[in-house]
Write an enzyme that holds these catalytic residues in place. Structure first.
Site, PDB file in Angstrom:
ATOM      1  N   CYS A  51       0.047   8.175   8.817  1.00  0.00           N
ATOM      2  CA  CYS A  51       1.479   8.225   9.139  1.00  0.00           C
ATOM      3  C   CYS A  51       1.965   9.666   9.284  1.00  0.00           C
ATOM      4  O   CYS A  51       2.033  10.407   8.300  1.00  0.00           O
ATOM      5  CB  CYS A  51       2.236   7.487   8.031  1.00  0.00           C
ATOM      6  SG  CYS A  51       4.013   7.714   8.048  1.00  0.00           S
TER       7      CYS A  51
ATOM      8  N   CYS B 210       5.035  10.603   7.259  1.00  0.00           N
ATOM      9  CA  CYS B 210       4.658  10.677   5.834  1.00  0.00           C
ATOM     10  C   CYS B 210       4.100  12.062   5.515  1.00  0.00           C
ATOM     11  O   CYS B 210       4.412  12.638   4.466  1.00  0.00           O
ATOM     12  CB  CYS B 210       3.613   9.622   5.487  1.00  0.00           C
ATOM     13  SG  CYS B 210       4.173   7.919   5.706  1.00  0.00           S
TER      14      CYS B 210
END
Length: 103
Positions: free
Chosen positions: A28, A31
């Site tokens: 991600c 993230c």
């Protein structure tokens, strides 16, 4: 350092005081952008807030039990109760402002 936790550890780590858990995954991009902000906050606020992170690919049960559909998701708990959830990338200052409400 922000503590990496598992499904088994989640309730124990987040059952008292103010806690922030970063639900994330290695693949991600947002993230990975969120991580430095959380690490800086841990340096600044580690005395009053417990910071942890959970890889949802390695530990899917907790994310599923809370209905987490998007990452990063930052879950804030106070004395074991979920008091706020922040979805998507947020700056250090934005996250700090939310945390300040619960300290």
């Amino acid at each position: 350092m922000v503590q990496a936790i598992t499904d088994k550890e989640f309730e124990t780590v987040t059952d008292s005081g103010v806690t922030l858990t970063d639900f994330w995954a290695t693949w991600c991009g947002p993230c990975r952008m969120q991580t430095p902000a959380i690490e800086e906050l841990e340096q600044e606020m580690g005395e009053t807030v417990k910071f942890s992170k959970m890889d949802i690919d390695q530990n899917p049960a907790t994310a599923q039990s809370f209905g987490i559909m998007s990452i990063p998701t930052l879950m804030i708990k106070k004395d074991g109760e979920v008091v706020d959830t922040i979805v998507g990338y947020h700056s250090k200052d934005q996250v700090k402002e939310v945390l300040a409400k619960y300290i």
